[in-house]
Scaffold this motif. Structure first.
Motif, PDB file in Angstrom:
ATOM      1  N   GLY A  68      -1.612  -6.024 -12.150  1.00  0.00           N
ATOM      2  CA  GLY A  68       0.023  -6.843 -11.735  1.00  0.00           C
ATOM      3  C   GLY A  68       1.618  -5.966 -11.896  1.00  0.00           C
ATOM      4  N   GLN A  69       0.958  -5.455 -13.885  1.00  0.00           N
ATOM      5  CA  GLN A  69       2.859  -4.719 -14.176  1.00  0.00           C
ATOM      6  C   GLN A  69       2.814  -3.385 -13.425  1.00  0.00           C
ATOM      7  N   TRP A  70       1.633  -2.899 -13.298  1.00  0.00           N
ATOM      8  CA  TRP A  70       2.364  -1.683 -11.827  1.00  0.00           C
ATOM      9  C   TRP A  70       2.823  -1.758 -11.055  1.00  0.00           C
ATOM     10  N   LEU A  71       2.272  -3.111 -10.250  1.00  0.00           N
ATOM     11  CA  LEU A  71       2.747  -3.881  -8.812  1.00  0.00           C
ATOM     12  C   LEU A  71       4.281  -3.977  -8.744  1.00  0.00           C
ATOM     13  N   ASP A  72       4.438  -4.655 -10.444  1.00  0.00           N
ATOM     14  CA  ASP A  72       5.765  -5.499 -10.318  1.00  0.00           C
ATOM     15  C   ASP A  72       6.973  -4.699 -10.891  1.00  0.00           C
ATOM     16  N   VAL A  73       7.290  -3.948  -9.556  1.00  0.00           N
ATOM     17  CA  VAL A  73       8.541  -2.496 -10.313  1.00  0.00           C
ATOM     18  C   VAL A  73      10.090  -3.179  -9.302  1.00  0.00           C
ATOM     19  N   PRO A  74      10.552  -3.489 -10.258  1.00  0.00           N
ATOM     20  CA  PRO A  74      11.984  -3.877 -10.248  1.00  0.00           C
ATOM     21  C   PRO A  74      13.163  -2.905  -8.244  1.00  0.00           C
ATOM     22  N   ARG A  79       3.303  -1.999  -0.889  1.00  0.00           N
ATOM     23  CA  ARG A  79       2.715  -1.909   0.525  1.00  0.00           C
ATOM     24  C   ARG A  79       1.305  -1.015  -0.202  1.00  0.00           C
ATOM     25  N   LEU A  80      -0.104  -1.431   0.697  1.00  0.00           N
ATOM     26  CA  LEU A  80      -1.019  -0.444  -0.037  1.00  0.00           C
ATOM     27  C   LEU A  80      -1.223  -0.604   1.448  1.00  0.00           C
ATOM     28  N   LEU A  81      -1.502   0.943   0.858  1.00  0.00           N
ATOM     29  CA  LEU A  81      -1.829   2.456   2.024  1.00  0.00           C
ATOM     30  C   LEU A  81      -3.246   2.575   2.372  1.00  0.00           C
ATOM     31  N   PHE A  82      -3.708   1.558   3.484  1.00  0.00           N
ATOM     32  CA  PHE A  82      -5.332   1.091   3.813  1.00  0.00           C
ATOM     33  C   PHE A  82      -5.097   0.818   4.792  1.00  0.00           C
ATOM     34  N   PRO A  83      -6.191   1.281   6.162  1.00  0.00           N
ATOM     35  CA  PRO A  83      -5.733   0.779   7.375  1.00  0.00           C
ATOM     36  C   PRO A  83      -6.781  -0.038   7.691  1.00  0.00           C
ATOM     37  N   GLY A  84      -7.174  -0.685   8.365  1.00  0.00           N
ATOM     38  CA  GLY A  84      -7.883  -1.930   8.941  1.00  0.00           C
ATOM     39  C   GLY A  84      -7.540  -2.810   9.912  1.00  0.00           C
ATOM     40  N   GLU A  85      -7.640  -3.941   9.649  1.00  0.00           N
ATOM     41  CA  GLU A  85      -7.125  -5.088  10.056  1.00  0.00           C
ATOM     42  C   GLU A  85      -6.035  -6.090   9.559  1.00  0.00           C
ATOM     43  N   GLY A  86      -4.897  -5.944   9.990  1.00  0.00           N
ATOM     44  CA  GLY A  86      -3.669  -6.985   9.509  1.00  0.00           C
ATOM     45  C   GLY A  86      -3.021  -5.481   9.026  1.00  0.00           C
ATOM     46  N   ALA A  87      -3.359  -4.071   8.692  1.00  0.00           N
ATOM     47  CA  ALA A  87      -1.875  -3.517   8.599  1.00  0.00           C
ATOM     48  C   ALA A  87      -1.303  -2.794   9.848  1.00  0.00           C
ATOM     49  N   GLY A  94      14.873   1.431   6.212  1.00  0.00           N
ATOM     50  CA  GLY A  94      16.107   1.720   5.777  1.00  0.00           C
ATOM     51  C   GLY A  94      16.695   1.443   5.130  1.00  0.00           C
ATOM     52  N   VAL A  95      18.091   2.180   4.218  1.00  0.00           N
ATOM     53  CA  VAL A  95      18.553   2.400   3.538  1.00  0.00           C
ATOM     54  C   VAL A  95      18.929   1.444   3.001  1.00  0.00           C
ATOM     55  N   GLU A  96      19.300   0.109   3.797  1.00  0.00           N
ATOM     56  CA  GLU A  96      19.482  -1.290   3.285  1.00  0.00           C
ATOM     57  C   GLU A  96      18.029  -2.048   2.761  1.00  0.00           C
ATOM     58  N   GLN A  97      17.184  -0.986   3.166  1.00  0.00           N
ATOM     59  CA  GLN A  97      15.415  -2.269   2.850  1.00  0.00           C
ATOM     60  C   GLN A  97      15.556  -1.698   1.301  1.00  0.00           C
ATOM     61  N   GLU A  98      14.674  -2.181   0.363  1.00  0.00           N
ATOM     62  CA  GLU A  98      14.151  -2.438  -0.762  1.00  0.00           C
ATOM     63  C   GLU A  98      13.251  -0.994  -0.432  1.00  0.00           C
ATOM     64  N   PRO A  99      12.685   0.128  -1.309  1.00  0.00           N
ATOM     65  CA  PRO A  99      12.282   1.734  -0.949  1.00  0.00           C
ATOM     66  C   PRO A  99      10.884   0.837  -1.392  1.00  0.00           C
ATOM     67  N   THR A 100       9.981   1.105  -0.939  1.00  0.00           N
ATOM     68  CA  THR A 100       8.263   1.254  -0.665  1.00  0.00           C
ATOM     69  C   THR A 100       7.424   1.280  -2.146  1.00  0.00           C
ATOM     70  N   LEU A 101       6.572   0.835  -3.048  1.00  0.00           N
ATOM     71  CA  LEU A 101       5.821   1.677  -3.830  1.00  0.00           C
ATOM     72  C   LEU A 101       5.081   1.032  -2.896  1.00  0.00           C
ATOM     73  N   LEU A 102       4.163   3.335  -2.919  1.00  0.00           N
ATOM     74  CA  LEU A 102       2.767   2.862  -1.759  1.00  0.00           C
ATOM     75  C   LEU A 102       1.892   3.281  -2.980  1.00  0.00           C
ATOM     76  N   VAL A 103       0.658   2.115  -2.949  1.00  0.00           N
ATOM     77  CA  VAL A 103       0.132   1.572  -3.234  1.00  0.00           C
ATOM     78  C   VAL A 103      -1.379   2.424  -2.580  1.00  0.00           C
ATOM     79  N   VAL A 104      -2.330   3.325  -3.067  1.00  0.00           N
ATOM     80  CA  VAL A 104      -3.115   4.682  -2.734  1.00  0.00           C
ATOM     81  C   VAL A 104      -4.259   4.843  -3.460  1.00  0.00           C
ATOM     82  N   LEU A 125      -1.949  -7.026  -1.435  1.00  0.00           N
ATOM     83  CA  LEU A 125      -1.306  -6.981  -0.855  1.00  0.00           C
ATOM     84  C   LEU A 125      -0.739  -5.647   0.396  1.00  0.00           C
ATOM     85  N   PRO A 126       0.090  -6.928   1.260  1.00  0.00           N
ATOM     86  CA  PRO A 126       0.364  -5.978   2.519  1.00  0.00           C
ATOM     87  C   PRO A 126      -0.069  -4.296   3.193  1.00  0.00           C
ATOM     88  N   ARG A 127      -0.857  -4.657   3.937  1.00  0.00           N
ATOM     89  CA  ARG A 127      -1.903  -3.126   4.214  1.00  0.00           C
ATOM     90  C   ARG A 127      -0.625  -2.291   4.800  1.00  0.00           C
TER      91      ARG A 127
END
Length: 196
Positions: A68-74, A79-87, A94-104, A125-127
């Protein structure tokens, strides 16, 4: 007697890759969760990715109690990089969006699925998945499909998708050298017989 190893890249000292490993900046933060069985793998591509990216972290384990502490980065959206259902297909943020924390997750497909099973926070996590991935340069491993990439290649493709104005190709230099070195060590005949 075992050969002396480089403390940084963990390769034998006479095959150290550190001179080829870049130090690249990225808007995206990369969190690699490595299954313990991958740590001593001769082609530890996740370690190369973590060493080459300033905004990356490599954690080793099966159950990550403090995930949880590694995923909760202000300022980052995980986002979880993992294929499959729901990905959903990974696309440029976009620059206006928060940058991604890509979990691999890093491991065989079976071990990566096990990491998700053992870590409910990870599975929740959203995939995201890669689109139009290039062919793998990983000529030493029999891939389960044409779109199967090494962890390093997947990270490079994901970063170039998320940050199309940047180039992360330099991350592949030590990877290519590693592959060439392994092929040279086994000899062209053995390589042709087993990997062509």
């Amino acid at each position: 007697m075992s050969r002396a190893r480089c403390e940084r890249c963990l390769r034998p000292e006479d095959h150290c890759l550190c001179a080829l490993i870049p130090r690249l900046d990225s808007r995206t933060r990369v969190l690699i969760l490595q299954h313990p069985s991958e740590v001593r793998h001769a082609l530890n591509t996740a370690r190369l990715a973590a060493l080459g990216l300033n905004n990356a972290q490599l954690l080793v384990g099966e159950v990550f109690e403090d995930l949880g502490q590694w995923l909760d980065v202000p300022g980052y959206r995980p986002r979880l990089l993992f294929p499959g259902e729901g990905a959903t297909a990974l696309s440029a943020s976009g620059v206006e969006q928060e940058p991604t924390l890509l979990v691999v997750p890093d491991g065989t497909w079976r071990k990566a699925r096990k990491l998700l099973h053992l870590n409910p926070l990870l599975a929740a996590l959203p995939r995201v998945s890669l689109q139009d991935a290039p062919s793998s340069r990983y000529r030493l491993r029999k891939a389960p499909g044409p779109d199967a990439l090494s962890t390093l290649e997947a990270i490079v493709h994901a970063l170039e998708t998320l940050e199309p104005s940047g180039s992360f190709e330099a991350l592949l230099r030590p990877f290519d050298a590693l592959i060439e070195g392994q092929i040279a060590a086994m000899g062209p005949q053995t390589f042709k017989r087993n990997h062509s």
